[in-house]
Write an enzyme that holds these catalytic residues in place. Structure first.
Site, PDB file in Angstrom:
ATOM      1  N   GLU A 137       0.837  -1.616  -0.002  1.00 56.61           N
ATOM      2  CA  GLU A 137      -0.283  -0.137   0.178  1.00 56.61           C
ATOM      3  C   GLU A 137       0.480   1.569  -0.235  1.00 56.61           C
ATOM      4  OE1 GLU A 137      -3.961  -1.448  -0.529  1.00 56.61           O
ATOM      5  OE2 GLU A 137      -2.849   0.226  -0.584  1.00 56.61           O
TER       6      GLU A 137
ATOM      7  N   ARG B 170       0.495   3.446  -3.291  1.00 53.08           N
ATOM      8  CA  ARG B 170       0.060   5.415  -3.101  1.00 53.08           C
ATOM      9  C   ARG B 170       1.220   6.597  -3.029  1.00 53.08           C
ATOM     10  NH1 ARG B 170      -5.433   3.882   0.519  1.00 53.08           N
ATOM     11  NH2 ARG B 170      -5.740   1.699   0.001  1.00 53.08           N
TER      12      ARG B 170
ATOM     13  N   ASP C 104      -4.647  -9.985  -8.391  1.00 48.56           N
ATOM     14  CA  ASP C 104      -4.793  -8.934  -9.354  1.00 48.56           C
ATOM     15  C   ASP C 104      -3.613  -8.255  -9.705  1.00 48.56           C
ATOM     16  OD1 ASP C 104      -4.528  -7.338  -6.889  1.00 48.56           O
ATOM     17  OD2 ASP C 104      -6.345  -6.199  -7.225  1.00 48.56           O
TER      18      ASP C 104
ATOM     19  N   GLU D 285     -12.191   0.390 -10.022  1.00 47.78           N
ATOM     20  CA  GLU D 285     -11.823  -0.703 -11.375  1.00 47.78           C
ATOM     21  C   GLU D 285     -13.574  -0.644 -12.073  1.00 47.78           C
ATOM     22  OE1 GLU D 285      -9.523  -1.287  -7.204  1.00 47.78           O
ATOM     23  OE2 GLU D 285     -12.637  -1.466  -7.695  1.00 47.78           O
TER      24      GLU D 285
ATOM     25  N   THR E  60      -1.157   0.602  -9.982  1.00 47.52           N
ATOM     26  CA  THR E  60      -2.275   0.207  -9.896  1.00 47.52           C
ATOM     27  C   THR E  60      -3.373   0.670  -8.795  1.00 47.52           C
ATOM     28  OG1 THR E  60      -2.917  -1.941  -9.500  1.00 47.52           O
ATOM     29  CG2 THR E  60      -1.788  -1.172  -8.117  1.00 47.52           C
TER      30      THR E  60
END
Length: 652
Positions: free
Chosen positions: A279, A283, A412, A546, A632
């Protein structure tokens, strides 16, 4: 020195008869006995003793009575260079004889003169240290900690700012205005109006975050206060960093400026806390990298590299597969306790590649790229069940955990990054390309199914058995298949575009079949239902991007107007059900007619959901795909052209 050499120094006192000649007797035999050679040796010893006593008293007295005797000890008593003759010059030629006055007493006098100067300096240093200590003791503990932190940061900045040869720091880099950082206004007035509405949504989300949670990670829009997830430890400002590039491409210049100033003054990674490597990477590292590439502001590059360096200890495992969790102060890592016997997660360790390659590119340090390339080596040595990648890998043994395969959560973005690594390399990363298309072939064979109602979906694979469930997270795959269609093997370009379109349609149905026209966290294709959530813990919507992400890719690659229409339906649902006075909130049950808000405005709502909507209603010249790839978290990173390095070297 030999005693005989001292005799001439004292001979005049004894007179000519001192050696006991005939003149030495006196009348009547009553004269005193003449002094012999033994008596002179005693006198010589006495004189020598006095000289050496004075020398020793001078040196040791200074040593033991000065504030810092160790400095004088090394500077006076053991200053051997002043006392020892220099070595002979090359060629064996003798040096000039010693000059008069060069004996031990003279050396001691010279040393004492030097010691007096040293004494003054030592006393001055001593007094200054006492003053500083007194001032420090008068401060509060918080002020002392702040001063220490500021001193450390200054030292770090100074070290990184130095550009001298051999000095640590970032290489100089000439910033070039990127292609497509700002696009043209849409030609269609209706599209232009819709895009302006999305920008207003961004302003509403940002202004309320600034009003109620500035500097904290996220906003609680109902409670109107800050919200902090434990994913970031004590690192703060997730919404600020996540939103930087969205602010930039929307030309919200004042907001971008205040965000940049906060990063410059307040973004601090020197915290004693455990963070999610995944994360924080997607980010914070991703957000800082894209902000640098768009704006050229050096602070973003420095912060990105600084944070990247703090993440490196996560790779200190027997295999080099990184830990999921890391204390960025101690460097101690571990994995989630629920993850298949202490395994690392495919979607987490497989979603570092884009950012770490760019960290090497911007820092000149190859270690970042080496770490993520090693992950590939480990994966390529392993057998894949049916060609599929299980979600769990033990970082100690290098073996798979339980055989659970998902293109949604836990798996994913690993597949997404294989494709985008190839694209970001200007299509030179042949290993990434092969891994991606081989994986897609296995996914098509074993996971992709069609419902009785004609909806294409991607099931999950558990030890050879299929679970006919598809998560909201899996909906990104429609855009991925379409984006990778151009490089598909065996003339399968059209097939991959069609596969992307089918996934987009299924995910739209998952939205359309709810009361609020917003999609659930997961939906199923069994028990007589299709694209509907059947379990209460799967009915929530947390502002996820998404489905809109796939609409954006499908629009860019096909220009089919239905994707813009589906995107606008999502805008209307967000405005109707998620917008509140204090920002935007997630929904606990999208099948209920009455909103029950979860009271969290996720940072990815500003980074991803609103950015993808804005791009959906923009012209293709804004962040064009041939020049940019999105991580992502929707942070745009530039394609690294094969000649980029040479150009930069030439422009320095």
């Amino acid at each position: 020195m030999p005693a005989a050499s001292l005799l001439p120094l004292f001979g005049s006192a004894a007179g000519p008869g001192a050696l006991g000649g005939p003149a030495g007797g006196g009348a009547g035999g009553g004269g005193r006995k003449a002094a012999g050679p033994g008596a002179f040796r005693l006198t010589e010893k006495f004189v020598l003793l006095l000289v050496f006593s004075a020398f020793i008293t001078l040196c040791f007295g200074a040593i033991f009575f000065l504030p810092d005797s160790s400095k004088l000890l090394s500077g006076v008593f053991f200053h051997s260079a002043a006392l020892q003759p220099p070595p002979p010059p090359p060629g064996g030629q003798p040096r000039a004889p010693p000059q008069p006055g060069g004996g031990p007493v003279a050396a001691a006098a010279a040393a004492a003169a030097g010691g007096a100067g040293s004494l003054e300096r030592i006393r001055a240093d001593h007094e200054r240290a006492l003053r500083e200590a007194k001032e420090t003791l008068q401060k509060l503990p918080e002020e002392i900690h702040r001063d220490i932190r500021q001193d450390k940061e200054k030292l770090l900045q100074d070290a990184r700012g130095r550009k001298e040869a051999g000095a640590p720091g970032l290489p100089q880099r000439l910033f070039r205005q990127p292609v497509g950082a700002v696009g043209q206004e849409p030609a269609d007035p209706a599209v232009r109006q819709r895009r302006a509405k999305i920008k207003e949504m961004m302003k509403h989300a940002w202004d309320n975050y600034k009003r109620y949670a500035w500097g904290l990670n996220e906003l609680k829009p109902i409670s109107k206060q800050g919200h902090s997830s434990n994913l970031f430890g004590n690192i703060q400002g997730a919404t600020i960093v996540d939103a930087l590039d969205t602010l930039y491409i929307m030309e919200m210049k004042e907001e971008f400026k205040e965000a940049k100033e906060w990063v410059e003054k307040n973004l601090d990674f020197n915290v004693n806390a455990e963070i999610s490597v995944f994360e924080v990477n997607i980010r914070f590292v991703g957000g800082l990298l894209s902000a640098y590439y768009l704006s050229g502001e050096e602070v973003f590059r420095k912060k990105a590299v600084e944070l990247g360096e703090k993440l490196l200890p996560a790779f200190n495992t027997p295999t080099g597969i990184p830990w999921a969790l890391l204390n960025i102060k101690s460097g101690i890592g571990r994995n989630w306790p629920w993850a298949s016997g202490g395994s690392s997660i495919l979607a987490e360790f497989g979603t570092l590649h884009l950012e770490f390659v760019h960290l090497s590119h911007l820092s000149g340090n190859p270690v970042f790229a080496e770490k993520v390339m090693n992950i590939r080596k480990v994966l390529n040595r392993l057998d894949k069940p049916e060609g599929l990648y299980p979600n769990y890998l033990n970082p100690s043994s290098g073996q798979w955990g339980q055989h659970h395969v998902s293109i949604g959560g836990l798996g994913d973005s690993f597949y997404e990054y294989l494709l985008k690594a190839w694209l970001m390399s200007d299509k030179t990363d042949e290993e990434g390309k092969k891994m991606y298309y081989d994986a897609v072939q296995a996914i098509e064979t074993h996971l992709i199914r069609k419902s009785s109602g004609g909806l294409t979906y991607i099931a999950e694979w558990k030890g050879g058995l299929l679970e006919h469930k598809m998560g909201h997270l899996t909906c990104f795959a429609g855009g991925m298949f379409a984006l990778g269609a151009d490089g598909a093997p065996n003339d399968k370009t059209g097939h991959h575009i069609e596969l992307g379109a089918e996934i987009a349609r299924t995910c739209h149905e998952s939205y359309d079949r709810t009361s609020m026209k917003l999609g659930p966290e997961a939906f199923r294709f069994d028990g007589g239902v299709e694209a509907i959530a059947t379990r209460q813990n799967e009915k929530y919507y947390i502002l996820r991007p998404e489905v809109i992400e796939t609409y954006m890719y499908m629009w860019r690659l096909t220009h089919d107007p239905k994707y813009r229409q589906w995107g606008w339906e999502a805008v209307e649902a967000l405005e109707k059900h998620c917008r509140v006075d204090g920002g935007y909130s997630g929904i606990r049950d999208v099948y209920n007619n009455h909103e029950s808000h979860d009271d969290v405005q996720q940072s990815f709502f500003l980074s991803e959901t609103l950015k993808y909507l804005y791009l959906l209603f923009s012209e293709d010249d804004l962040l064009p795909f041939e020049h940019w790839v999105f991580n992502t978290e929707a942070h745009p990173l530039p394609v690294l052209r094969k000649d980029d390095g040479n150009k930069e070297e030439n422009q320095k």
